[in-house]
Enzyme design. Structure first.
Site, mmCIF file in Angstrom:
data_model
loop_
_atom_site.group_PDB
_atom_site.id
_atom_site.type_symbol
_atom_site.label_atom_id
_atom_site.label_comp_id
_atom_site.label_asym_id
_atom_site.label_seq_id
_atom_site.Cartn_x
_atom_site.Cartn_y
_atom_site.Cartn_z
ATOM 1 N N ARG A 26 33.480 27.653 35.761
ATOM 2 C CA ARG A 26 34.865 28.093 35.993
ATOM 3 C C ARG A 26 35.626 27.122 36.908
ATOM 4 O O ARG A 26 36.398 27.520 37.784
ATOM 5 C CB ARG A 26 34.891 29.510 36.593
ATOM 6 C CG ARG A 26 34.552 30.589 35.578
ATOM 7 C CD ARG A 26 34.557 31.967 36.225
ATOM 8 N NE ARG A 26 33.490 32.077 37.216
ATOM 9 C CZ ARG A 26 33.493 32.914 38.246
ATOM 10 N NH1 ARG A 26 34.527 33.717 38.431
ATOM 11 N NH2 ARG A 26 32.490 32.946 39.096
ATOM 12 N N GLU A 27 35.401 25.814 36.685
ATOM 13 C CA GLU A 27 36.036 24.804 37.534
ATOM 14 C C GLU A 27 37.557 24.922 37.504
ATOM 15 O O GLU A 27 38.227 24.728 38.521
ATOM 16 C CB GLU A 27 35.644 23.384 37.073
ATOM 17 C CG GLU A 27 34.197 23.015 37.318
ATOM 18 C CD GLU A 27 33.280 23.390 36.146
ATOM 19 O OE1 GLU A 27 33.635 24.299 35.357
ATOM 20 O OE2 GLU A 27 32.205 22.795 36.027
ATOM 21 N N LEU A 28 38.119 25.222 36.325
ATOM 22 C CA LEU A 28 39.584 25.289 36.222
ATOM 23 C C LEU A 28 40.136 26.436 37.063
ATOM 24 O O LEU A 28 41.166 26.298 37.725
ATOM 25 C CB LEU A 28 40.005 25.436 34.750
ATOM 26 C CG LEU A 28 41.516 25.445 34.498
ATOM 27 C CD1 LEU A 28 42.170 24.157 34.984
ATOM 28 C CD2 LEU A 28 41.827 25.657 33.015
ATOM 29 N N GLY A 434 41.894 58.528 41.066
ATOM 30 C CA GLY A 434 40.470 58.334 41.359
ATOM 31 C C GLY A 434 40.195 57.362 42.482
ATOM 32 O O GLY A 434 39.646 57.721 43.509
ATOM 33 N N ARG A 517 42.200 34.249 35.796
ATOM 34 C CA ARG A 517 41.338 35.436 35.868
ATOM 35 C C ARG A 517 40.339 35.483 34.712
ATOM 36 O O ARG A 517 40.713 35.344 33.555
ATOM 37 C CB ARG A 517 42.186 36.704 35.822
ATOM 38 C CG ARG A 517 42.841 37.010 37.145
ATOM 39 C CD ARG A 517 41.855 37.598 38.134
ATOM 40 N NE ARG A 517 41.674 39.018 37.932
ATOM 41 C CZ ARG A 517 42.418 39.962 38.513
ATOM 42 N NH1 ARG A 517 43.381 39.627 39.340
ATOM 43 N NH2 ARG A 517 42.169 41.232 38.284
ATOM 44 N N CYS A 518 39.073 35.685 35.063
ATOM 45 C CA CYS A 518 38.032 35.789 34.047
ATOM 46 C C CYS A 518 37.314 37.123 34.218
ATOM 47 O O CYS A 518 37.266 37.665 35.310
ATOM 48 C CB CYS A 518 37.014 34.665 34.218
ATOM 49 S SG CYS A 518 37.738 33.029 34.096
ATOM 50 N N TRP A 563 35.424 47.206 26.758
ATOM 51 C CA TRP A 563 35.326 46.202 27.814
ATOM 52 C C TRP A 563 33.918 45.636 27.948
ATOM 53 O O TRP A 563 33.555 45.077 28.986
ATOM 54 C CB TRP A 563 35.878 46.779 29.132
ATOM 55 C CG TRP A 563 37.359 47.074 29.033
ATOM 56 C CD1 TRP A 563 38.204 46.693 28.020
ATOM 57 C CD2 TRP A 563 38.173 47.808 29.952
ATOM 58 N NE1 TRP A 563 39.481 47.148 28.251
ATOM 59 C CE2 TRP A 563 39.501 47.832 29.428
ATOM 60 C CE3 TRP A 563 37.931 48.442 31.179
ATOM 61 C CZ2 TRP A 563 40.555 48.473 30.085
ATOM 62 C CZ3 TRP A 563 38.994 49.074 31.830
ATOM 63 C CH2 TRP A 563 40.280 49.087 31.288
ATOM 64 N N HIS A 643 42.670 60.173 31.639
ATOM 65 C CA HIS A 643 43.736 59.330 32.179
ATOM 66 C C HIS A 643 43.930 58.121 31.276
ATOM 67 O O HIS A 643 42.967 57.542 30.789
ATOM 68 C CB HIS A 643 43.375 58.870 33.596
ATOM 69 C CG HIS A 643 44.216 57.724 34.066
ATOM 70 N ND1 HIS A 643 45.543 57.883 34.370
ATOM 71 C CD2 HIS A 643 43.937 56.409 34.244
ATOM 72 C CE1 HIS A 643 46.043 56.701 34.729
ATOM 73 N NE2 HIS A 643 45.087 55.798 34.650
ATOM 74 N N HIS A 696 51.484 49.434 40.917
ATOM 75 C CA HIS A 696 51.369 47.978 40.859
ATOM 76 C C HIS A 696 52.128 47.296 41.980
ATOM 77 O O HIS A 696 51.991 46.101 42.186
ATOM 78 C CB HIS A 696 51.886 47.450 39.517
ATOM 79 C CG HIS A 696 51.082 47.959 38.362
ATOM 80 N ND1 HIS A 696 51.418 49.099 37.682
ATOM 81 C CD2 HIS A 696 49.928 47.516 37.809
ATOM 82 C CE1 HIS A 696 50.511 49.320 36.739
ATOM 83 N NE2 HIS A 696 49.601 48.385 36.804
HETATM 84 N N1 GLN Z 1 39.668 56.163 37.847
HETATM 85 C C1 GLN Z 1 40.082 54.789 37.772
HETATM 86 C C2 GLN Z 1 40.771 54.407 39.059
HETATM 87 O O1 GLN Z 1 41.372 55.244 39.663
HETATM 88 C C3 GLN Z 1 41.030 54.580 36.614
HETATM 89 C C4 GLN Z 1 41.424 53.139 36.457
HETATM 90 C C5 GLN Z 1 42.244 52.831 35.227
HETATM 91 O O2 GLN Z 1 42.848 53.677 34.632
HETATM 92 N N2 GLN Z 1 42.297 51.606 34.819
HETATM 93 O O3 GLN Z 1 40.736 53.246 39.447
HETATM 94 ZN ZN ZN Z 2 45.028 53.788 34.945
#
Ligand code: GLN
Ligand code: ZN
Length: 758
Positions: A26-28, A434, A517-518, A563, A643, A696
């Site tokens: 991951r040099e870059l 959570g 980001r990896c 994932w 969720h 965010h």
């Molecule tokens: N329960 C996880 C959290 O609160 C949900 C994360 C997500 O939805 N990506 O981090």
């Molecule tokens: Zn979420």
């Protein structure tokens, strides 16, 4: 024609469509992050990038690849690079020559400007920057990067096939600024591409790879019309075009693709092997076919017998001269190489192929190498025969499932009455998603424990403290349903994968997610089962600390699937159900431990959707069932939450309803609760927590602001349907802003309640 050792037939040509750019170590990534933080100079960054490119070309050449890509490198993202090349970067960042400063300003948030929007590249976990099309774009073509890479490779003695993203994909993936129709730019865009191709022709480039992955999706008529118009002009260019499609079948776009009359066509025969016949029948006599038969986006060895039969079918129809052997798509989506993996179970390692190893597979297939073919057959047989691949008891449990295993004991309308009596929550109950802030301290302890510098006892003592203090804070804030805070979890998938049989982990299996980001997805190589409880200890500990309801937190089967690198020797649906079964056992154990509310997160439900709408139903059916399998064993009084976040869910609402979760929390603050109209139109029957603040950003929304959003929710939902919570987990936030925002949120809920007190 050269004949490889051990082969009987002449070697076919091979192509690669793109190579991972981060570097073996991951040099870059480190060079970029060093540059951003001011620790490295621009010259150092450029030097690292140049060295990586050279290394990657050399290894492709050494592997024996005939068509080696250039312009597949990027400092951030290939879509952004394409905009720079076309002179079509968003107007709000200025115009003219794109300096490194401006390039990274477009890619990354800064004090002055929010970055370009980022979204997933088709159904991969790679994120691209979304083009912003507007009437004033200048289209001042800038071929600096394109020609630099061409020249660098030539200096090394490598003649490359430059990669461009095609005009239809660029328009289709972008958004019009302020309602502008991107297709109005069609003519300007076509001229810009002609200019680029003209420049490459002057440089004596013979082939260009032009990627049009959108051809594997459902397209509106105006898009196909534009495609025909554009390629009618571009196919006349003196350079030969390899029209490159991937991620699914051409389907009803096949004829447009063929009629574009490009010199070659690349198709994905891993995702869509059945399209070979129709493509062979449709190709015009002079066209070359690039057979994508080595999977570019998963890490398993190729089944040579399958690939060989596709290749020979193509060769029989077209002749060897008109067939190229290639990966299904760019190798950007797989890790660099396997050599550095020292801890993988040896047997599993024998079944894996990363980018470098995939190049060897291509060459072996193209030369019909007998020795390689028998080694491949042996590895496949070893995989099929491995005990870890098939767990008899898991298979038996799956076969024994009946409809009732996917169904709660009573319908929601009855469960809700029992749950209300059981939980005694107020109207507009407040909760969180959570996770709570994963502070530097939390990360420090986790790293120390992982490296063996901190004993498990000491680490767990720290986690108990963090959990307890998180619970006290939630009580002080006045939240109704508490969580334990997820301090013991590094990641919402890896944490579970580490407990489950059938999963393993790589040391260096990094794949670019966006920019620097990896991610290092877990590998699902065998049948999945749960030898022991995964979350009961921490959840039960948290429950013991408070008299308020404690919500248990699990990651759902589809998110774990999406994932991870998923095995390809059984259908994905079967692996999803195996994970569903493992989670079902966890849910049952949590219930037995006295946990009354259990949340099963499925943020990735939507991103698993197939590219073609006709395929949605089948996917949604097994995906919904995987969730229901995980959650249906509980008593009526146990409340199941789910969720979702990251994207728009409107078009899969019936499936979201079919999950039959008692409560769903969703991201919606940024879109001002727009999503609720869809819930209303659909008549969503269960309870909903539309997020009232965006996690965010560190900005703390006021009570009034959140009360306003609740008011919007109250306009469309019944009051007893509404929960009050943030958009998503709080792990990336700091404590002070978290406490403030949640305090305001609870005040908004109290105020909303007061309007109902008679
Ligand atoms: N329960 C996880 C959290 O609160 C949900 C994360 C997500 O939805 N990506 O981090
Ligand atoms: Zn979420």
């Amino acid at each position: 024609m050269p004949v490889a050792a051990g082969s009987t037939s002449p070697k076919l040509k091979t192509a690669n469509l793109g190579f991972p750019r981060m570097g073996r170590q991951r040099e870059l990534k480190f060079a970029l992050e060093g540059f951003w933080s001011g620790k490295r100079t621009e010259a150092e960054l450029l030097e690292t990038a140049k060295t990586l490119r050279a290394e990657h070309w050399k290894l492709q050449q050494a592997a024996g690849i005939d068509f080696i890509p250039s312009n597949d490198f990027s400092f951030y993202d290939q879509v952004l690079d394409m905009l720079v090349l076309l002179g079509a970067t968003p107007e709000r960042f200025g115009s003219g020559f794109v300096t490194p400063e401006r390039y990274f300003a477009m890619a990354r948030n800064s004090k002055e400007q929010t970055a370009m929007e980022m979204t997933k590249w088709f159904d991969t976990n790679y994120h691209y920057l979304v083009p912003e099309w507007s009437a004033g774009l200048g289209f001042g073509v800038d071929t600096t990067k394109l020609l630099r890479e061409l020249r660098e490779a030539r200096d090394l003695g490598t003649e490359t096939r430059p990669v461009l993203i095609g005009p239809l994909t660029m328009l289709q993936l972008g958004k019009g600024v302020d309602g502008f129709d991107p297709f109005q730019l069609g003519d300007k865009l076509i001229s810009a591409y002609k200019e680029v191709l003209g420049t490459l022709a002057q440089q004596n480039v013979t082939w260009v790879q032009i990627d049009e992955p959108v051809l594997a999706t459902d397209l509106p008529k105006h898009a196909i019309d534009f495609f025909r118009r554009a390629y009618a002009e571009l196919a006349g260019s003196p350079v030969k075009l390899m029209l490159t499609t991937y991620f699914d079948r051409l389907g009803d776009n096949l004829h447009a693709a063929i009629e574009a009359r490009t010199a070659g066509l690349h198709i994905d025969l891993v995702r869509a092997p059945k399209q070979l016949e129709s493509v062979l029948a449709a190709l015009s006599p002079e066209q070359i076919l690039s057979v994508g038969c080595v999977e570019g986006r998963n890490i398993w060895l190729t089944d040579f017998s399958v690939a060989e039969s596709l290749i020979s079918q193509a060769v029989e129809t077209l002749g060897a001269e008109r067939v190229i052997v290639a990966p299904s798509c760019s190798l950007l989506h797989v890790p660099h190489d396997l050599k550095a993996e020292t801890k993988l179970p040896k047997r599993v390692k024998g079944w894996l192929r990363f980018a470098e190893e995939k190049l060897s597979e291509l060459v072996a297939l193209a030369s019909s190498d007998k020795e390689e073919a028998s080694a491949n057959a042996a590895a496949l047989a070893d995989r099929a025969g491995a005990e870890s691949s098939t767990n008899g008891s898991v298979r038996a449990k799956l076969t024994a499932l009946t409809e009732s295993d996917f169904t709660r004991k009573s319908p929601y309308s009855e469960r809700t009455t029992v749950q209300r009596a059981e939980l005694g929550l107020p109207l507009f109950p407040t909760t969180t998603i959570g996770s709570f802030p994963q502070t530097a301290e939390v990360r420090k302890h986790r790293a120390a424990h992982k490296n063996g510098h901190e004993s498990t006892d000491a680490y767990e003592a720290f986690l108990r403290e963090a959990t307890e203090s998180c619970i006290r804070k939630q009580e002080e804030i006045g939240l109704d349903v508490l969580v334990h805070g997820e301090f013991e979890r590094n990641d919402m998938v890896e944490y579970f994968a580490a407990f489950l049989e059938g999963f393993t982990f790589t040391e260096n299996g990094w794949v670019q997610s966006y920019g620097s980001r990896c991610v290092k997805p877990p590998v699902i190589f065998g049948d999945v089962s749960r030898p022991e409880p995964m979350t009961v200890k921490w959840t039960d500990y948290a429950r013991s600390l408070t008299s308020r309801p404690m919500k248990g937190m699990l990651t759902g089967p589809i998110t774990i699937l999406q994932w991870s690198f998923v095995r390809n020797d059984i259908p994905r649906s079967q692996t999803a159900w195996q994970i569903g079964l493992a989670l079902r056992e966890e849910v049952t154990d949590l219930e037995a431990a006295g946990i009354r509310i259990i949340q099963v997160d499925e943020p990735a439900l939507r991103e698993g959707l197939p590219l073609r709408v006709v395929d949605w139903e089948e996917y949604l059916d097994w995906a919904v069932k995987a969730f229901r399998l995980a959650t249906s064993a509980v008593e009526d009084k146990t409340q199941i939450h789910t969720h979702m976040c990251y994207c728009e869910f409107e078009d899969v609402l019936p499936s979201i309803a079919a999950l039959d979760a008692d409560v769903i929390s969703m991201e919606s603050a940024r879109s001002k609760m727009e999503l609720l109209d869809a819930f209303k139109a659909h008549g969503y029957p269960n309870e909903i927590g539309p997020g009232v603040f965006d996690i965010h950003s560190p900005r703390v929304p006021s009570t009034d602001e959140m009360r306003g959003l609740l008011g919007l929710a109250m306009n469309v939902l019944k009051p007893e349907q509404i929960w009050v919570n943030p958009d998503c987990g709080l792990k990336t936030r700091g404590w002070p802003e978290t406490v403030e925002a949640l305090t305001n949120m609870c005040a908004a809920a109290v105020d909303a309640r007061s309007t109902f007190n008679t």
